[in-house]
Design a protein around this motif. Structure first.
Motif, mmCIF file in Angstrom:
data_model
loop_
_atom_site.group_PDB
_atom_site.id
_atom_site.type_symbol
_atom_site.label_atom_id
_atom_site.label_comp_id
_atom_site.label_asym_id
_atom_site.label_seq_id
_atom_site.Cartn_x
_atom_site.Cartn_y
_atom_site.Cartn_z
ATOM 1 N N ARG A 6 44.532 27.029 39.344
ATOM 2 C CA ARG A 6 45.574 27.719 38.576
ATOM 3 C C ARG A 6 46.237 28.801 39.424
ATOM 4 O O ARG A 6 45.571 29.499 40.194
ATOM 5 N N PRO A 9 52.942 32.200 38.128
ATOM 6 C CA PRO A 9 54.299 31.683 38.341
ATOM 7 C C PRO A 9 55.166 32.632 39.172
ATOM 8 O O PRO A 9 56.133 33.226 38.680
ATOM 9 N N TRP A 14 57.547 28.820 42.411
ATOM 10 C CA TRP A 14 58.686 28.077 41.875
ATOM 11 C C TRP A 14 59.513 27.467 43.001
ATOM 12 O O TRP A 14 60.001 26.330 42.880
ATOM 13 N N ARG A 17 57.697 24.369 44.292
ATOM 14 C CA ARG A 17 57.759 23.271 43.320
ATOM 15 C C ARG A 17 59.111 22.565 43.347
ATOM 16 O O ARG A 17 59.199 21.353 43.087
ATOM 17 N N ARG A 23 60.328 15.968 41.112
ATOM 18 C CA ARG A 23 60.449 17.060 40.140
ATOM 19 C C ARG A 23 61.381 16.661 39.002
ATOM 20 O O ARG A 23 62.335 15.897 39.185
ATOM 21 N N HIS A 27 59.558 20.415 34.452
ATOM 22 C CA HIS A 27 58.715 21.243 35.326
ATOM 23 C C HIS A 27 59.349 22.598 35.624
ATOM 24 O O HIS A 27 58.756 23.401 36.346
ATOM 25 N N PRO A 43 52.410 28.807 29.236
ATOM 26 C CA PRO A 43 52.589 27.921 30.389
ATOM 27 C C PRO A 43 51.425 28.035 31.367
ATOM 28 O O PRO A 43 50.884 29.123 31.589
ATOM 29 N N LEU A 45 50.401 26.745 35.261
ATOM 30 C CA LEU A 45 50.770 26.118 36.527
ATOM 31 C C LEU A 45 49.538 26.020 37.412
ATOM 32 O O LEU A 45 48.704 26.926 37.434
ATOM 33 N N THR A 47 48.200 24.386 41.425
ATOM 34 C CA THR A 47 48.469 23.653 42.661
ATOM 35 C C THR A 47 47.466 22.517 42.788
ATOM 36 O O THR A 47 46.344 22.586 42.285
ATOM 37 N N HIS A 57 51.729 19.901 42.605
ATOM 38 C CA HIS A 57 51.628 20.865 41.510
ATOM 39 C C HIS A 57 51.380 20.133 40.198
ATOM 40 O O HIS A 57 51.734 18.961 40.040
ATOM 41 N N THR A 59 51.848 20.794 35.865
ATOM 42 C CA THR A 59 52.532 21.610 34.863
ATOM 43 C C THR A 59 51.986 21.294 33.476
ATOM 44 O O THR A 59 51.886 20.134 33.087
ATOM 45 N N SER A 73 50.406 18.358 28.498
ATOM 46 C CA SER A 73 51.298 18.164 29.631
ATOM 47 C C SER A 73 52.136 16.898 29.431
ATOM 48 O O SER A 73 52.157 16.015 30.295
#
Length: 337
Positions: A6, A9, A14, A17, A23, A27, A43, A45, A47, A57, A59, A73
């Motif tokens: 985790r 953000p 961003w 991503r 993408r 996302h 939310p 996020l 990796t 990534h 989401t 998700s």
């Protein structure tokens, strides 16, 4: 071995991503703010790493149901098509999916996980293992790379006739993205659509307003209105778009004006609008049979789930059945049935 971690953000997260070729608009920070607001969800996020190197990534959003943490998700009912992973081209999606439950039930602290990833296939699920259950949730797409004549010719003859009829009947399509009255118009027509099936909409007009509020300033939303020859609004469409894809998030029209064929005219206008801006795919977000008339191709997209215990899985299935019953009950009480 792939692992998920985790992350906060941050601007750097961003930015990274946004470099992945797979993408999607779902996302983006704007979309997550929209879903988070409407679902009261947080939310999440993460990796995806391979030997400490970031190779993708994940989401999702965390919410609570029955007093338990749920990682969606997305989850059904969020009016969000796909989320899942963005991965470097060389990274195995089945390996990423295999690593997900350990993260979901460990670091994320969830009791239930659901994921719908546009890049996943049934074959990926077989290879991933991990005790996953899934249902088929295909979507219908149109490749916008061919020329307009070829796209029009790929439609069913009846669909082409309906588009021509709309034009001859004086139906005009206009961009209503900046009009604050649009959400109310769309929702009033949506109620009429659901009433035809003795149902009520599955969400309130506030969700439409939230979508517009979060996506329109970023330039990732097209709102279209169809007017008849007398200037009356008879149909509407909500079309988020980003990167290479435009999505049919919602469309509605009044039954009494459907003989003018405004719905087909809206879709044809949206396809050309998107193509002119370099968008290469139109995604209908679902595989209903009526969409085939536009010359679509069906893409299989499994909806995957796993629960930490059989009891949680049972609660999830019971909630789904209860929602359908509630919708029909509300329709009767409000006079829509």
């Amino acid at each position: 071995m792939l692992r998920l971690h985790r992350v906060e953000p941050t601007a750097a997260v961003w930015a990274d991503r946004a470099t992945y070729p797979d993408r999607l608009i779902f996302h983006t920070p704007e979309w997550l703010r929209f879903v988070g607001e409407c679902q009261r969800a947080e939310p999440l996020l993460a990796t995806v790493t391979d030997s400490g190197q970031v190779v993708g990534h994940f989401t999702g959003l965390l919410t609570r149901r029955f007093g338990m943490r749920i990682l969606g998700s997305p989850m059904a009912g969020w009016t969000t098509s796909y989320m899942g992973f963005t991965l470097a081209p060389h990274v195995s999606r089945s390996a990423a999916l295999h690593a997900l439950p350990h993260f979901a039930f460990g670091e994320a602290g969830a009791a239930h996980l659901e994921i719908r990833d546009r890049g996943l296939t049934p074959g990926d699920l077989d290879r991933a293992g991990a005790g996953l259950r899934w249902d088929e949730a295909p979507t219908a797409v149109i490749d916008l790379n061919p020329g307009e004549d070829e796209l029009f010719g790929a439609m069913a003859s009846a669909c082409r006739r309906n588009i021509r009829k709309a034009a001859k009947s004086g139906v005009v399509i206009e961009d209503a993205t900046a009009d604050p009255a649009f959400a109310g118009e769309f929702y009033d027509q949506l109620r009429d659509v659901f009433a035809k099936q003795n149902l009520v909409p599955t969400y309130s007009v506030e969700r439409v307003r939230s979508l517009i509020r979060h996506l329109a300033p970023a330039g990732n939303l097209l709102l279209l209105r169809a007017r008849d020859g007398d200037g009356r609004c008879i149909a509407t469409a909500v079309l988020p778009w980003y990167h290479r894809t435009m999505y049919f998030w919602g469309g509605a029209s009044y039954r009494e004006h459907q003989h003018l064929r405004p719905n087909e005219a809206l879709i044809w206008h949206a396809m050309r609008w998107a193509r002119e801006r370099g968008v290469t795919e139109f995604d209908f977000v679902g595989g209903n049979a009526y969409k085939a008339k536009y010359g679509t191709t069906t893409v299989p997209v499994p909806w995957v789930r796993r629960s930490r215990s059989p009891i949680v899985a049972h609660l999830r299935d019971a909630a789904k059945q209860g929602f359908a019953l509630k919708q029909r009950t509300v329709a009767r009480l409000t006079g829509a049935a």
